[in-house]
Design a protein around this motif. Structure first.
Motif, PDB file in Angstrom:
ATOM      1  N   MET A   1      20.573  18.630 -39.691  1.00  0.00           N
ATOM      2  CA  MET A   1      19.420  18.006 -39.117  1.00  0.00           C
ATOM      3  C   MET A   1      18.669  17.257 -40.215  1.00  0.00           C
ATOM      4  O   MET A   1      18.417  17.791 -41.271  1.00  0.00           O
ATOM      5  CB  MET A   1      18.513  19.070 -38.501  1.00  0.00           C
ATOM      6  N   ASN A   2      18.346  16.011 -39.943  1.00  0.00           N
ATOM      7  CA  ASN A   2      17.566  15.264 -40.917  1.00  0.00           C
ATOM      8  C   ASN A   2      16.100  15.222 -40.491  1.00  0.00           C
ATOM      9  O   ASN A   2      15.676  15.975 -39.618  1.00  0.00           O
ATOM     10  CB  ASN A   2      18.144  13.863 -41.121  1.00  0.00           C
ATOM     11  N   LEU A   3      15.315  14.368 -41.070  1.00  0.00           N
ATOM     12  CA  LEU A   3      13.873  14.385 -40.855  1.00  0.00           C
ATOM     13  C   LEU A   3      13.442  13.799 -39.517  1.00  0.00           C
ATOM     14  O   LEU A   3      12.368  14.128 -39.016  1.00  0.00           O
ATOM     15  CB  LEU A   3      13.198  13.624 -42.000  1.00  0.00           C
ATOM     16  N   ILE A   4      14.265  12.970 -38.883  1.00  0.00           N
ATOM     17  CA  ILE A   4      13.822  12.303 -37.658  1.00  0.00           C
ATOM     18  C   ILE A   4      13.723  13.270 -36.477  1.00  0.00           C
ATOM     19  O   ILE A   4      12.840  13.131 -35.634  1.00  0.00           O
ATOM     20  CB  ILE A   4      14.742  11.098 -37.337  1.00  0.00           C
ATOM     21  N   GLU A   5      14.607  14.267 -36.403  1.00  0.00           N
ATOM     22  CA  GLU A   5      14.548  15.195 -35.276  1.00  0.00           C
ATOM     23  C   GLU A   5      13.264  16.016 -35.241  1.00  0.00           C
ATOM     24  O   GLU A   5      12.629  16.110 -34.182  1.00  0.00           O
ATOM     25  CB  GLU A   5      15.774  16.124 -35.252  1.00  0.00           C
ATOM     26  N   PRO A   6      12.841  16.617 -36.371  1.00  0.00           N
ATOM     27  CA  PRO A   6      11.565  17.333 -36.305  1.00  0.00           C
ATOM     28  C   PRO A   6      10.372  16.421 -36.023  1.00  0.00           C
ATOM     29  O   PRO A   6       9.416  16.826 -35.358  1.00  0.00           O
ATOM     30  CB  PRO A   6      11.420  17.974 -37.683  1.00  0.00           C
ATOM     31  N   MET A   7      10.432  15.182 -36.501  1.00  0.00           N
ATOM     32  CA  MET A   7       9.343  14.253 -36.236  1.00  0.00           C
ATOM     33  C   MET A   7       9.285  13.903 -34.752  1.00  0.00           C
ATOM     34  O   MET A   7       8.204  13.820 -34.162  1.00  0.00           O
ATOM     35  CB  MET A   7       9.500  12.995 -37.075  1.00  0.00           C
ATOM     36  N   MET A   8      10.436  13.699 -34.121  1.00  0.00           N
ATOM     37  CA  MET A   8      10.460  13.403 -32.692  1.00  0.00           C
ATOM     38  C   MET A   8       9.999  14.610 -31.883  1.00  0.00           C
ATOM     39  O   MET A   8       9.265  14.470 -30.899  1.00  0.00           O
ATOM     40  CB  MET A   8      11.856  12.969 -32.267  1.00  0.00           C
ATOM     41  N   LEU A   9      10.421  15.796 -32.290  1.00  0.00           N
ATOM     42  CA  LEU A   9      10.005  17.008 -31.585  1.00  0.00           C
ATOM     43  C   LEU A   9       8.501  17.226 -31.710  1.00  0.00           C
ATOM     44  O   LEU A   9       7.821  17.541 -30.724  1.00  0.00           O
ATOM     45  CB  LEU A   9      10.771  18.211 -32.139  1.00  0.00           C
ATOM     46  N   ALA A  10       7.967  17.041 -32.903  1.00  0.00           N
ATOM     47  CA  ALA A  10       6.517  17.201 -33.090  1.00  0.00           C
ATOM     48  C   ALA A  10       5.749  16.154 -32.289  1.00  0.00           C
ATOM     49  O   ALA A  10       4.719  16.468 -31.672  1.00  0.00           O
ATOM     50  CB  ALA A  10       6.180  17.096 -34.571  1.00  0.00           C
TER      51      ALA A  10
END
Length: 81
Positions: A1-10
């Protein structure tokens, strides 16, 4: 998992919370619509908002010259003439 998935989830979670909170004041169906719209729009707009906030933080912490230097590196090395 890179940084874009947590940003989209948040972004989706924050958008859903804001949309549902603002929608429920007008009625239950508006709250449900606000929840769904918040999830979709939050997931799409969240990463851009978080990147903007990160650039703003770097600018305030290290100064505008450092931030511009970081943005110049995104274009790659300059050709030698």
């Amino acid at each position: 998992m890179n940084l874009i998935e947590p940003m989209m989830l948040a972004g989706a979670v924050l958008g859903a919370a804001v949309g549902a909170t603002l929608g429920f004041s007008a009625g239950a169906l508006w709250g449900l619509g606000g929840l769904v719209a918040g999830v979709v729009l939050g997931a799409l707009a969240g990463p851009f908002l978080f990147m903007f906030l990160a650039l703003l933080f770097v600018t305030l912490r290290y100064g505008p010259r450092h931030t511009l230097g970081l943005l110049r590196e995104l274009r790659g090395p300059r050709p030698r003439s």
